[in-house]
Design a protein around this motif. Structure first.
Motif, PDB file in Angstrom:
ATOM      1  N   PRO A 140       1.146  -1.045  -0.426  1.00 62.68           N
ATOM      2  CA  PRO A 140       0.152   0.407  -0.338  1.00 62.68           C
ATOM      3  C   PRO A 140       0.537   1.409   0.005  1.00 62.68           C
ATOM      4  CG  PRO A 140      -1.038  -1.776   1.130  1.00 62.68           C
ATOM      5  CD  PRO A 140       0.361  -2.360   1.630  1.00 62.68           C
ATOM      6  N   ALA A 141       1.248   2.785  -0.961  1.00 62.32           N
ATOM      7  CA  ALA A 141       1.138   3.012  -0.823  1.00 62.32           C
ATOM      8  C   ALA A 141       0.344   4.856  -1.822  1.00 62.32           C
ATOM      9  CB  ALA A 141       2.161   3.562  -2.079  1.00 62.32           C
ATOM     10  N   VAL A 142       0.756   6.315  -1.041  1.00 62.09           N
ATOM     11  CA  VAL A 142      -0.086   7.162  -0.619  1.00 62.09           C
ATOM     12  C   VAL A 142       1.001   7.588  -1.803  1.00 62.09           C
ATOM     13  CG1 VAL A 142      -0.686   9.621  -0.570  1.00 62.09           C
ATOM     14  CG2 VAL A 142      -1.045   7.806   0.900  1.00 62.09           C
ATOM     15  N   MET A 143       0.594   7.872  -3.516  1.00 55.31           N
ATOM     16  CA  MET A 143       1.160   8.646  -4.454  1.00 55.31           C
ATOM     17  C   MET A 143       1.588  10.027  -3.840  1.00 55.31           C
ATOM     18  SD  MET A 143       0.175   5.917  -8.058  1.00 55.31           S
ATOM     19  CE  MET A 143       2.316   6.596  -8.283  1.00 55.31           C
ATOM     20  N   VAL A 144       2.147  10.820  -4.474  1.00 62.30           N
ATOM     21  CA  VAL A 144       2.881  12.504  -4.147  1.00 62.30           C
ATOM     22  C   VAL A 144       3.215  12.811  -5.285  1.00 62.30           C
ATOM     23  CG1 VAL A 144       3.656  14.397  -2.835  1.00 62.30           C
ATOM     24  CG2 VAL A 144       2.847  12.432  -1.967  1.00 62.30           C
ATOM     25  N   GLY A 163      -3.522   6.402  -1.524  1.00 61.12           N
ATOM     26  CA  GLY A 163      -4.632   7.667  -1.698  1.00 61.12           C
ATOM     27  C   GLY A 163      -3.449   8.344  -2.533  1.00 61.12           C
ATOM     28  N   ARG A 164      -3.965  10.067  -2.392  1.00 59.22           N
ATOM     29  CA  ARG A 164      -3.453  10.596  -3.543  1.00 59.22           C
ATOM     30  C   ARG A 164      -3.293  12.089  -3.112  1.00 59.22           C
ATOM     31  NH1 ARG A 164      -7.086   7.868  -6.908  1.00 59.22           N
ATOM     32  NH2 ARG A 164      -6.225   7.099  -8.984  1.00 59.22           N
ATOM     33  N   VAL A 165      -2.339  12.511  -3.060  1.00 61.03           N
ATOM     34  CA  VAL A 165      -1.462  13.851  -2.749  1.00 61.03           C
ATOM     35  C   VAL A 165      -1.304  14.234  -4.717  1.00 61.03           C
ATOM     36  CG1 VAL A 165      -0.281  15.676  -1.739  1.00 61.03           C
ATOM     37  CG2 VAL A 165      -1.233  13.644  -0.206  1.00 61.03           C
ATOM     38  N   ALA A 166      -2.002  15.866  -4.452  1.00 58.57           N
ATOM     39  CA  ALA A 166      -1.786  16.008  -5.943  1.00 58.57           C
ATOM     40  C   ALA A 166      -1.804  17.871  -4.988  1.00 58.57           C
ATOM     41  CB  ALA A 166      -2.598  16.513  -7.392  1.00 58.57           C
ATOM     42  N   LEU A 167      -0.208  18.626  -5.694  1.00 54.31           N
ATOM     43  CA  LEU A 167       0.691  19.608  -5.356  1.00 54.31           C
ATOM     44  C   LEU A 167       0.684  20.494  -7.143  1.00 54.31           C
ATOM     45  CD1 LEU A 167       3.931  17.806  -3.322  1.00 54.31           C
ATOM     46  CD2 LEU A 167       1.104  18.095  -2.609  1.00 54.31           C
ATOM     47  N   SER A 168       0.640  21.369  -6.881  1.00 52.29           N
ATOM     48  CA  SER A 168       0.204  21.944  -7.737  1.00 52.29           C
ATOM     49  C   SER A 168      -0.444  21.647  -9.588  1.00 52.29           C
ATOM     50  CB  SER A 168       1.195  23.400  -8.290  1.00 52.29           C
ATOM     51  OG  SER A 168       0.952  23.880  -7.120  1.00 52.29           O
ATOM     52  N   PRO A 169      -0.732  20.159  -9.106  1.00 52.85           N
ATOM     53  CA  PRO A 169      -1.417  19.299 -10.242  1.00 52.85           C
ATOM     54  C   PRO A 169      -1.591  20.094 -11.468  1.00 52.85           C
ATOM     55  CG  PRO A 169      -2.968  19.368  -9.082  1.00 52.85           C
ATOM     56  CD  PRO A 169      -1.927  20.408  -8.131  1.00 52.85           C
ATOM     57  N   ALA A 170      -1.045  19.411 -13.022  1.00 50.41           N
ATOM     58  CA  ALA A 170      -2.171  19.878 -13.761  1.00 50.41           C
ATOM     59  C   ALA A 170      -2.190  18.645 -14.351  1.00 50.41           C
ATOM     60  CB  ALA A 170      -0.455  19.314 -14.725  1.00 50.41           C
ATOM     61  N   GLY A 171      -3.914  18.947 -15.068  1.00 51.52           N
ATOM     62  CA  GLY A 171      -4.953  17.404 -15.368  1.00 51.52           C
ATOM     63  C   GLY A 171      -5.584  18.152 -15.043  1.00 51.52           C
ATOM     64  N   LEU A 172      -6.376  18.859 -14.059  1.00 54.26           N
ATOM     65  CA  LEU A 172      -7.520  19.247 -13.945  1.00 54.26           C
ATOM     66  C   LEU A 172      -8.111  20.520 -14.787  1.00 54.26           C
ATOM     67  CD1 LEU A 172      -7.052  19.236  -9.836  1.00 54.26           C
ATOM     68  CD2 LEU A 172      -8.420  17.201 -11.360  1.00 54.26           C
ATOM     69  N   ARG A 242     -12.310   8.073 -11.139  1.00 53.18           N
ATOM     70  CA  ARG A 242     -12.159   7.597 -10.065  1.00 53.18           C
ATOM     71  C   ARG A 242     -10.825   7.678  -8.717  1.00 53.18           C
ATOM     72  NH1 ARG A 242      -8.440   4.560 -15.341  1.00 53.18           N
ATOM     73  NH2 ARG A 242      -6.146   5.534 -14.978  1.00 53.18           N
ATOM     74  N   CYS A 243     -10.329   8.541  -9.088  1.00 56.80           N
ATOM     75  CA  CYS A 243      -9.837   9.706  -8.210  1.00 56.80           C
ATOM     76  C   CYS A 243     -10.540   9.421  -6.366  1.00 56.80           C
ATOM     77  CB  CYS A 243      -8.488  11.245  -8.237  1.00 56.80           C
ATOM     78  SG  CYS A 243      -7.704  10.986  -9.881  1.00 56.80           S
ATOM     79  N   ARG A 244     -12.110   9.423  -7.181  1.00 57.13           N
ATOM     80  CA  ARG A 244     -11.970   9.495  -5.979  1.00 57.13           C
ATOM     81  C   ARG A 244     -12.546   8.201  -5.152  1.00 57.13           C
ATOM     82  NH1 ARG A 244     -17.415  13.741  -5.657  1.00 57.13           N
ATOM     83  NH2 ARG A 244     -16.633  15.549  -7.207  1.00 57.13           N
ATOM     84  N   ARG A 245     -11.644   6.751  -5.107  1.00 52.75           N
ATOM     85  CA  ARG A 245     -11.431   5.678  -4.711  1.00 52.75           C
ATOM     86  C   ARG A 245     -11.010   6.175  -3.367  1.00 52.75           C
ATOM     87  NH1 ARG A 245     -10.723   2.306  -9.907  1.00 52.75           N
ATOM     88  NH2 ARG A 245     -12.973   3.020 -11.131  1.00 52.75           N
ATOM     89  N   VAL A 246     -10.093   6.830  -3.406  1.00 54.12           N
ATOM     90  CA  VAL A 246      -8.860   6.717  -2.226  1.00 54.12           C
ATOM     91  C   VAL A 246      -9.513   8.246  -1.452  1.00 54.12           C
ATOM     92  CG1 VAL A 246      -7.741   4.827  -3.131  1.00 54.12           C
ATOM     93  CG2 VAL A 246      -6.908   7.219  -3.368  1.00 54.12           C
ATOM     94  N   PRO A 247      -8.737   8.587  -0.837  1.00 53.96           N
ATOM     95  CA  PRO A 247      -8.605   9.396  -0.017  1.00 53.96           C
ATOM     96  C   PRO A 247      -7.449  10.512  -0.889  1.00 53.96           C
ATOM     97  CG  PRO A 247      -8.242   8.022   1.476  1.00 53.96           C
ATOM     98  CD  PRO A 247      -8.204   7.210   0.690  1.00 53.96           C
ATOM     99  N   ALA A 248      -7.434  11.924  -0.843  1.00 52.69           N
ATOM    100  CA  ALA A 248      -6.734  12.579  -2.039  1.00 52.69           C
ATOM    101  C   ALA A 248      -6.578  13.738  -1.290  1.00 52.69           C
ATOM    102  CB  ALA A 248      -7.735  12.709  -2.606  1.00 52.69           C
ATOM    103  N   ALA A 249      -5.307  14.534  -1.308  1.00 49.83           N
ATOM    104  CA  ALA A 249      -6.006  15.881  -0.888  1.00 49.83           C
ATOM    105  C   ALA A 249      -4.863  16.771  -2.259  1.00 49.83           C
ATOM    106  CB  ALA A 249      -4.979  16.414   0.594  1.00 49.83           C
ATOM    107  N   VAL A 250      -5.315  18.252  -2.282  1.00 51.11           N
ATOM    108  CA  VAL A 250      -4.825  19.399  -3.187  1.00 51.11           C
ATOM    109  C   VAL A 250      -4.078  19.878  -2.371  1.00 51.11           C
ATOM    110  CG1 VAL A 250      -4.823  20.475  -5.416  1.00 51.11           C
ATOM    111  CG2 VAL A 250      -6.052  17.670  -4.849  1.00 51.11           C
ATOM    112  N   ALA A 251      -2.794  20.528  -3.312  1.00 51.66           N
ATOM    113  CA  ALA A 251      -1.917  21.914  -2.031  1.00 51.66           C
ATOM    114  C   ALA A 251      -1.992  22.774  -3.339  1.00 51.66           C
ATOM    115  CB  ALA A 251      -1.085  21.420  -1.289  1.00 51.66           C
ATOM    116  N   VAL A 252      -1.881  23.754  -3.141  1.00 52.32           N
ATOM    117  CA  VAL A 252      -1.695  25.002  -4.350  1.00 52.32           C
ATOM    118  C   VAL A 252      -0.899  26.117  -3.909  1.00 52.32           C
ATOM    119  CG1 VAL A 252      -3.873  26.225  -4.769  1.00 52.32           C
ATOM    120  CG2 VAL A 252      -2.794  26.346  -6.372  1.00 52.32           C
ATOM    121  N   GLY A 253      -0.406  26.837  -4.327  1.00 48.04           N
ATOM    122  CA  GLY A 253       0.949  28.082  -3.924  1.00 48.04           C
ATOM    123  C   GLY A 253      -0.193  29.429  -4.022  1.00 48.04           C
TER     124      GLY A 253
END
Length: 321
Positions: A140-144, A163-172, A242-253
């Motif tokens: 098991p791993a949380v992907m950042v 789990g997912r953590v998206a930091l200033s992510p492209a794709g949205l 499908r990203c909603r299947r696991v806990p997620a967080a997003v951060a942006v400056g």
């Protein structure tokens, strides 16, 4: 397998990130030297994939020996033009908490294979990450992911991801390119040196931030030896859903020049169902600007993933609720 992801990766030689063989050697030597001088205990491994060899930096394994073996691993994915060797502040902060795996993306400057596809690049990276996660971490791993790495993490689908953590992510949303960005990027590309690299990094950072000498040196190396890429477009809605299947967080400056919070925050809420964390005073380069804050955010998602896993086991246990 989702039809949004190509069935097989292209030949590694299809579209190399490097200008020539000597350019690849120079970048690899810089990365190897930087990692060789890094005082944090770590190891490196090479894993064969359908896109060529993946180079993975592994740190924080001492945390398991200290009684944290039940903590999910963290897999960190650098952004465009970055590699593990260029993201050490965040890796060090994560490694202080537990195991962290950092693959260099293929087709980006670093130690992995140089080839990248000419189309459907983000979905292809998502599939590649699943191959690395399943073959290297196998737990098991949380992907950042940061920037392009964030888009790849959003595109990835693996049973090992909790789990997912998206930091200033492209794709949205599409990244914004302003006149200020172009004014710093063109001199950096045409006549790269440390001063022009530092000027570009300042534009990408929050007000008053001063880039490290290592970051300016790295960006100069990239401009001289590599072919950069355009920002990826938004991902298809079914992939993001499908990203909603696991806990997620997003951060942006607060001052992200590419992804202003006024655009990214609503998109994260609408598409992922999460309220993006806005980091005051920060820009786009969160891994260098705010490593400790990001590691704390990853801790939150790790805790959510552990709690969700425990609840799932209780539901599945005989006599459980």
């Amino acid at each position: 397998m989702s039809s949004d992801i190509p069935a097989s990766p292209p030949s590694p030689a299809a579209d190399s990130v490097y200008r020539d063989a000597d350019a690849r050697r120079v970048v690899r030597e810089w990365c190897a030297d930087r990692l060789g001088r890094w005082p944090v205990p770590h190891r490196t491994l090479v894993h064969p994939t359908g896109a060529g060899d993946a180079h993975v930096l592994v740190a924080g394994e001492a945390g398991e020996a200290a009684g944290r073996a039940d903590r999910p691993a963290v897999l960190l994915v650098p952004g465009t033009n970055f590699s593990a060797a260029a993201c050490l502040p965040l890796i060090e902060a994560l490694a202080a908490r537990g195991p962290v795996y950092v693959p260099d993306l293929p087709g980006q400057p670093g130690l992995s294979a140089p080839g990248r596809p000419r189309r459907d690049r983000t979905a292809w990276y998502g599939r590649w990450l699943a191959e690395v996660l399943d073959g290297v971490v196998a737990r098991p791993a949380v992907m950042v992911g940061h920037s392009l790495g964030g888009a790849a993490v959003l595109a990835c689908d693996s049973p090992h991801m909790v789990g997912r953590v998206a930091l200033s992510p492209a794709g949205l949303v599409r990244l914004r390119v302003t006149g200020r960005v172009l004014g710093a990027t063109l001199p950096w590309l045409l006549r790269p040196d440390e001063a022009r690299s530092a000027a570009l990094l300042r534009v990408m950072s929050g007000p008053g931030a001063e880039p490290s000498a290592e970051s300016a040196e790295w960006m100069t190396l990239v401009a001289r030896n590599c072919r950069s890429t355009l920002a990826p477009p938004p991902l298809p809605r079914p992939v993001v859903a499908r990203c909603r299947r696991v806990p997620a967080a997003v951060a942006v400056g607060e001052h992200d020049v590419f992804l202003p919070p006024r655009r990214l925050v609503p998109a994260a809420g609408r598409l992922l169902g999460v309220r993006a964390r806005v980091l005051p005073g920060a820009g786009h380069l969160l891994p260098e600007e705010r490593p400790e804050e990001l590691a704390a955010l990853v801790d939150e998602v790790v805790a959510q993933a552990v709690e969700a896993g425990g609840a799932a086991r209780r539901r599945g246990a005989p006599g459980g609720g």
